[in-house]
Structure formats: structure tokens, C-alpha cells
Enzyme design. Structure first.
Site, PDB file in Angstrom:
ATOM      1  N   ASP A 374     -11.310 -13.272  13.142  1.00  0.00           N
ATOM      2  CA  ASP A 374     -10.010 -13.581  12.559  1.00  0.00           C
ATOM      3  C   ASP A 374      -8.966 -12.990  13.511  1.00  0.00           C
ATOM      4  O   ASP A 374      -9.189 -11.913  14.064  1.00  0.00           O
ATOM      5  CB  ASP A 374      -9.906 -12.943  11.171  1.00  0.00           C
ATOM      6  N   LYS A 375      -7.842 -13.681  13.736  1.00  0.00           N
ATOM      7  CA  LYS A 375      -6.861 -13.166  14.707  1.00  0.00           C
ATOM      8  C   LYS A 375      -6.051 -11.998  14.157  1.00  0.00           C
ATOM      9  O   LYS A 375      -6.145 -10.873  14.638  1.00  0.00           O
ATOM     10  CB  LYS A 375      -5.912 -14.278  15.175  1.00  0.00           C
ATOM     11  N   THR A 376      -5.260 -12.278  13.128  1.00  0.00           N
ATOM     12  CA  THR A 376      -4.295 -11.292  12.664  1.00  0.00           C
ATOM     13  C   THR A 376      -4.984 -10.118  11.983  1.00  0.00           C
ATOM     14  O   THR A 376      -5.725 -10.282  11.024  1.00  0.00           O
ATOM     15  CB  THR A 376      -3.288 -11.935  11.690  1.00  0.00           C
ATOM     16  N   THR A 520      -7.406 -18.663  13.218  1.00  0.00           N
ATOM     17  CA  THR A 520      -6.076 -18.169  12.857  1.00  0.00           C
ATOM     18  C   THR A 520      -5.310 -19.206  12.041  1.00  0.00           C
ATOM     19  O   THR A 520      -5.519 -20.413  12.205  1.00  0.00           O
ATOM     20  CB  THR A 520      -5.261 -17.778  14.110  1.00  0.00           C
ATOM     21  N   GLY A 521      -4.454 -18.716  11.189  1.00  0.00           N
ATOM     22  CA  GLY A 521      -3.559 -19.594  10.434  1.00  0.00           C
ATOM     23  C   GLY A 521      -2.300 -19.913  11.214  1.00  0.00           C
ATOM     24  O   GLY A 521      -1.495 -20.758  10.802  1.00  0.00           O
ATOM     25  N   LYS A 548     -11.646 -21.349   6.211  1.00  0.00           N
ATOM     26  CA  LYS A 548     -12.354 -20.552   7.221  1.00  0.00           C
ATOM     27  C   LYS A 548     -13.872 -20.690   7.100  1.00  0.00           C
ATOM     28  O   LYS A 548     -14.578 -20.786   8.107  1.00  0.00           O
ATOM     29  CB  LYS A 548     -11.935 -19.079   7.115  1.00  0.00           C
ATOM     30  N   ASP A 567     -10.707  -8.933   8.369  1.00  0.00           N
ATOM     31  CA  ASP A 567     -10.245  -7.707   7.720  1.00  0.00           C
ATOM     32  C   ASP A 567     -10.512  -7.702   6.227  1.00  0.00           C
ATOM     33  O   ASP A 567      -9.992  -6.862   5.493  1.00  0.00           O
ATOM     34  CB  ASP A 567      -8.765  -7.440   8.024  1.00  0.00           C
ATOM     35  N   ASP A 571     -10.633 -13.192   4.151  1.00  0.00           N
ATOM     36  CA  ASP A 571     -11.779 -13.649   4.948  1.00  0.00           C
ATOM     37  C   ASP A 571     -13.083 -13.620   4.158  1.00  0.00           C
ATOM     38  O   ASP A 571     -14.146 -13.935   4.698  1.00  0.00           O
ATOM     39  CB  ASP A 571     -11.934 -12.765   6.201  1.00  0.00           C
TER      40      ASP A 571
END
Length: 682
Positions: A374-376, A520-521, A548, A567, A571
Site C-alpha cells: 500500500d502506498k500511503t 494506491t488510491g 484492493k 497499515d 487494507d
């Protein structure tokens, strides 16, 4: 949910004395195992003392030592019988009880073999003393029991030391705390008396009594026992502290947030206990192998007895070969091979901030083909940071930043906070703004040094017909423009800060042959920028949280084993769908139900460490299974007496020694496991 995440039932082990579970994590905790160690130690020493006169009174030992006839008296064989009965009943009790437990569970194993061997040896020898023609071998019986007790004692100590890291966590909690009373004075109370909302003083060198938030004071904290990270962590007002961590410098006032089972340490201990008890394919394999080995041992043992007896050898010789076969084939080391590795790996992981919740997915992590991030909040810090500053009209960069920071010092917006933080990092002077005003959705303005300063978005410039220079490409970044008295003097580009550790994590994973994929969103432009910066193999942009898990399924459909790293909150479905779900940066909130592994730190490199630890676990398990079973290929034929014609004959005690050596090697091999930093990355 995948991998039977909800299935935490404990597997029966290979039986064992007093219902022994080799994994070392009974719910009774360390006390049960400490009592077991003490019991085997006591039985060993008592049996050893009684064995000395048994050896002295045994005709074969007398003959061997050249003492024939020196220690003979009327009724000496009855004394020998009484002493041997004491060793058989007292020293052999764990094994006699163990066979009952194993047969009741329909899982004949090590205890069954030992119990059959010592019962046959004792019964036959006793019958000889009472009138049956033949030769008794009480000294072989006594030494066999001594060696078996010693082996169990060493084994139980190894199990305890392998899992002791968890018990040490419990000891880390202080017993008292300095609670602040309503009048401001302090009182020393037991930690159990603390409640949510209480405030305590923690002095330098003391441990934090439980989880809480700093409300006053500054200090650094040693959290190495929780995260494996030795660098002190700075803590100030509003920062969380974890019970058991050490306050290094200043006195701080802490408000209690969690107590009892809710605390971080309690959750870690429970999580590791669950992992030790959860089902494991490697353990299933070992249990099946132990069962097969038991059947083989009993079959070969009785076949050996018949073969030698029908070949014309005396019954005592045939019986001795049979007993030796059963002893030497005991799946003792096999019953210990996997649980010891698991206990050691789980404890090492916990000590390094890697909490293994489900063993089977963890064991399979060595075969991962892709890691999805996941990016953020995972690859990035989830906060804005200044990336680039442009100045116009003769202004310098630092003047532009200082003016913008002066305006934003009154703002609570994440972009404003990032600009102020950058100015402070550069030690620039930030002036007190006057007449501050937030411009809804477009920025802010204020008077700074008698000038009207605006920090605004491009939409504000368009609205006021101010031309924005084209020399600051956004590249998926957010750009804040700075105007002074209607003149555009600069622009500040900001972006979600990419973690420094992310680059190393991606680079290492790719070197290990594992693809790195990002979810990522954010929009395509932002995703592309981050993917290029980190050299990500593939990315999916504009993915909604509920989509996802679909992306994970899509990657799995290519025949790739996938780990999902996120995180934890939005997710969860993807963590559950992946072959290995890794929740990263859980901090004090470790109870993330859908993750197979929980990482305490916000460090993507820990994903690499999880894979390294999985590979180490597999390698050590394989080595132990080979040690535990391989020696039987040579030992069983020798025990059966295939080289008897060459004068090579093993006694039951020698067989027990060989079997015990195998057990000790397995225990030492598990103890030699190193932490993930020392593991091979290949």
C-alpha cells in the site's frame, strides 16, 4: 478467511511425559515447564545414585571390571531386583505414564517405545531372578532409564530457553508506579491499580508502567526490547509510550491509556503464544513421521527378536537386540525438531518487532513471488514534505519559504504544517503574522512585516488572473504559490514523503527475485512519480479500498504467491486475501486480526526480514528433520545386530546414547538460529 486464520486449535504433540507439549507454550506458562525440568532433573539424579550399586552387583559388569566374585553375598540378586524395581518405577514413571497418554490419544510415539523397551527388559529380568532360566540385564535397564531421563532434562531446558524470550517480556513490566494525586502530590501504587485516565510521573532510568501518552515533559525512550531498534526514540507531549520501555533522560508526566490485557506487551505475548499453538504443516509432517517411525520401531523390534531366536541365539541376546532397536528408533528428536525451531524463530521475531500470528502462511513466505505495498503510510510517511522551491522576481528560496511559513504558522492544514516544518529544519526566522485569514479551499493570507502575503493554490491564481510560471512541473505533487502584495514571488512543491527505508526494501526484494507492486488510491500522476522514484516493478493507481483485494486476486491468478503489506485499517480485505498478510507500523495497536504477521515499526525493510526469517525457519526445520531421522538409516541395522558376526553389538544403553545425541544435536541446531539481520537474504 484464508489459511484458516480463525483456527487456532493446538495440535497434539508427540505426547511426552506429563502430557508434554514440545512447543513450550502451554497456557500455564513457564511454571509448568520449570516444574517439568525440575522433575526430570530430580528423577535423573535419584536414578543415577541407585544405578551405582546395580552396576556393582551385576555379574556382567563385575566380569568386565575384573571383579568376579568380589561383590557376592547370599540373596544379592534379590537386592539387585529391589534396586532395579526402584529405578524402573521411579525413573521410568514419566515413560510409563506417557504410554497410557499416547495410546489413549491413539498417537503411539516415543513414550510408547521407551515404555515397551523398559517394561520388557524389567519383566524378563525379574522373571529370571524369580526362577526362569536365563540371564537378567538390570544394569542395561538402569543405564537406559538414566540416559533417557538425562535426554529429557536437556530437551526441556532447551525448550524453555528457546521460548524464554516471551517470559522475559512479562518480567519487563515494573511492579509499581508514581501516581499523581488530585493535590499534585504522588503516591506509589501497584501497576495493577492503575486505571485509564490516571497520570503518573516516570523518572529517568525508570520503566513506563503501562501504555500511555506523554502530557508533559521531553525525553528519549529505549524501546529496543519491543522493536529490536537500539536508537533512543524522542518523546514529547502527545507522543505514545509503551509499558516496559525505559525512560532515558527527563522526567515526564504520562496519562494512562491502556491497562492489563489491552497493553502492547500483553497483546504481543498472547499473539506469540497463539502462533506457537497454531497449526503448522511442518509440524503435521513431523507428527506423521514420528507415528510411522514408531510403527517401524515396534515392527522391526519384534522381527529382530524372532529372527535371532529362530537363528539359534539365546533369548537374552535376541531380547537385547530387540530392545536396542526400539530405543534407538525412538522419534524423540523428531518430536522436538520442529517445535524447537518454531519456539526460537517466534521469540527472535518478537524481539525484533516481527510478530508472527499464523505459522503456516509465515512458513510459506520463503516462496513469495511478489510483495504488494500500500502506498500511503507504508511506502510513504502519509504526510506532506517540501520537495522543491522556486523563486521569482529576484527573491531567494529561503525568503520565499520564510514568508510562507510565517503565514502558515497559524494554519492547521497539513500543507501549512509541512511548510513550517521545512522552515524550522532550515532554522529560518518565522515572523508572527497579523490579520490571518484562511481562504476556504484555496489557501491562506496574513500581514507579515507590513506586507500582505498569500500562500495559495493554482485555482486562486486562475481566479485572480495571475499567470503561473511553467518551470515547476507538478509531477503529481501539490504546489503552493506565494504572493507578496499581489506579486508572485515563488512556488513550493510538496508531496507525500517517501520513506528512506522504502528504497532499500524495494532494492533488496528485487535482488531476492521478488517483484514489488504498489497499490494506491492516488491518481495516475502521483502513483507514477512514486513508482519511478522507488523503481517499483508495477503499480495500480486510483484503487478504492474495497478494490484492493480484487487486485491481489488478479496477481494471484498469474500463479504468483503474493504478500500484501499495508497499515491495517482499510487494507484488511487485501491482507486477508493475500497468501501472506503483513500489517506494518502497528505501533501499540497490534491486534490486527486479518494479518498473518504484524510489524511493530513503520519500516518496510522489516518485510525483507520476515522473508529472511521464514527461509531460516525452513532451512533449520529441514536440517533438524534430517538429523532426527537420518541417523536411523545406520542405527537401526546396527541395533538389530547385522554386524554381530564382526563383533559390533550395541547395548540398549549405547542405543539410548546415540538417540540422545541426535536429540541434543537437534536442540543445539535450533539454538544456533540467528536474528533476521544475520540471515541470508538469498
Amino acid at each position: 478467511m484464508h489459511h484458516n486464520h480463525s483456527d487456532q486449535d493446538s495440535e497434539p504433540g508427540d505426547g511426552g511425559a506429563e502430557g508434554m507439549n514440545h512447543s513450550g507454550h502451554d497456557h500455564d506458562g513457564g511454571n509448568h515447564h520449570a516444574m517439568m525440568v525440575e522433575d526430570f532433573r530430580r528423577r535423573f539424579w535419584v536414578s543415577l545414585v541407585i544405578t551405582v550399586p546395580i552396576l556393582v552387583l551385576s555379574p556382567m559388569v563385575q566380569s568386565f571390571l575384573g571383579l568376579d566374585g568380589l561383590v557376592e553375598f547370599p540373596g544379592d540378586q534379590y537386592v539387585l531386583l529391589v534396586l532395579s524395581t526402584a529405578v524402573f518405577l521411579y525413573g521410568g514413571w514419566p515413560f510409563l505414564k506417557g504410554i497410557v497418554d499416547e495410546l489413549r490419544d491413539r498417537q503411539p510415539g516415543m513414550m510408547t517405545l521407551i515404555a515397551v523397551a523398559i517394561t520388557v527388559a524389567y519383566s524378563y529380568s525379574a522373571a529370571v531372578v524369580l526362577g526362569l532360566s536365563g540371564r537378567y540385564f538390570f544394569w542395561e535397564l538402569a543405564t537406559l532409564i538414566d540416559v533417557m531421563l538425562l535426554g529429557h532434562w536437556i530437551e526441556m531446558k532447551s525448550v524453555m530457553s528457546a521460548s524464554r524470550a516471551l517470559e522475559e517480556l512479562v518480567k519487563m513490566m515494573p511492579s509499581t508506579a508514581h501516581r499523581i494525586k488530585e493535590d499534585g502530590s504522588t503516591e506509589d501504587v501497584a501497576v495493577e491499580q492503575l486505571q485509564k485516565g490516571d497520570r503518573v510521573i516516570v523518572k529517568p532510568g525508570e520503566k513506563f508502567p503501562t501504555d500511555g501518552t506523554v502530557v508533559d515533559g521531553q525525553t528519549t525512550v529505549n524501546e529496543s526490547m519491543l522493536t529490536g531498534e537500539s536508537t533512543p526514540v524522542e518523546k514529547g507531549s502527545g507522543d505514545e509510550v509503551i509499558g516496559g520501555s525505559v525512560n532515558n533522560e527527563g522526567s515526564v508526566k504520562v496519562e494512562i491509556e491502556k491497562t492489563g490485557d489491552q497493553t502492547f506487551l500483553s497483546q504481543v505475548i498472547e499473539m506469540v503464544r497463539e502462533a506457537s499453538e497454531s497449526k503448522s504443516k511442518a509440524q503435521d509432517l513431523a507428527n506423521r513421521a514420528a507415528f510411522i517411525l514408531t510403527v517401524v520401531a515396534l515392527s522391526v523390534g519384534f522381527a529382530t527378536l524372532l529372527a535371532w531366536f529362530t537363528a539359534g541365539r539365546d533369548f537374552v541376546f535376541a531380547l537385547e537386540r530387540s530392545v536396542t532397536v526400539m530405543v534407538i528408533t525412538c522419534p524423540h528428536a523428531l518430536g522436538l525438531a520442529v517445535p524447537l525451531v518454531i519456539a526460537t524463530i517466534t521469540a527472535i521475531g518478537a524481539g525484533n518487532g516481527l510478530l508472527i500470528r499464523n505459522r503456516t502462511p509465515f512458513e510459506r513466505a520463503r516462496g513469495l513471488g511478489a510483495v504488494v505495498f500500500d502506498k500511503t503510510g507504508t511506502l510513504t510517511e502519509g504526510r506532506f514534505g517540501v520537495e522543491e522551491i522556486e523563486s521569482y522576481g529576484g527573491e531567494d528560496e529561503e525568503s520565499v519559504l520564510a514568508l510562507a511559513a510565517s503565514v502558515e504558522s497559524r494554519s492547521e492544514h497539513p500543507i501549512g504544517r509541512a511548510i513550517v516544518e521545512e522552515a524550522r529544519n532550515r532554522e529560518l526566522s518565522i515572523d508572527e503574522p497579523e490579520d490571518f485569514e484562511a481562504i476556504r479551499g484555496k489557501g491562506a493570507r496574513a500581514m507579515v512585516d507590513d506586507s500582505q502575503v498569500f500562500v495559495v493554490s493554482e485555482s486562486y491564481l486562475n481566479e485572480k488572473a495571475v499567470d503561473a510560471p511553467g518551470d515547476l512541473p507538478s509531477g503529481g505533487r501539490t504546489v503552493a504559490y506565494v504572493l507578496r502584495d499581489d506579486d508572485l514571488i515563488g512556488a513550493i512543491a510538496l508531496a507525500d514523503v517517501v520513506r528512506g527505508e522504502s528504497r532499500e526494501a524495494v532494492r533488496t526484494l528485487k535482488r531476492m527475485g521478488i517483484s514489488c507492486i504498489m497499490l494506491t488510491g492516488d491518481n495516475e500522476e502521483v502513483a507514477n512519480t512514486v513508482a519511478k522514484e522507488l523503481d517499483i516493478d508495477e503499480y495500480f493507481a486510483e484503487v478504492l479500498p474495497d478494490q484492493k483485494s480484487e487486485r491481489i486476486a488478479e496477481i494471484q491468478s498469474r500463479g504468483i504467491r503474493v504478500a500484501m503489506t499495508g497499515d491495517g485499517v482499510n487494507d484488511a480485505p487485501a491482507l486477508a486475501k493475500a497468501d501472506l498478510g503483513i500489517a506494518i507500523g502497528a505501533g501499540t495497536d497490534v491486534a490486527i486480526e486479518t494479518a498473518d504477521v504484524v510489524l511493530v515499526r513503520n519500516d518496510p525493510r522489516d518485510v525483507v526480514r520476515v522473508i529472511q526469517l521464514s527461509k531460516t525457519s525452513y532451512r533449520k526445520t529441514l536440517e533438524n528433520l534430517v538429523w532426527a531421522t537420518g541417523y536411523n538409516v545406520v542405527a537401526i541395522p546396527l541395533a538389530a545386530g547385522v554386524l554381530a558376526s564382526a563383533g559390533i553389538v550395541l547395548s540398549p544403553a549405547v542405543g539410548a546414547v546415540l538417540m540422545s545425541i541426535s536429540t541434543v544435536i537437534v536442540a543445539i541446531n535450533a539454538k544456533l538460529i540467528k536474528g533476521p539481520e544475520d540471515s541470508e537474504s538469498g
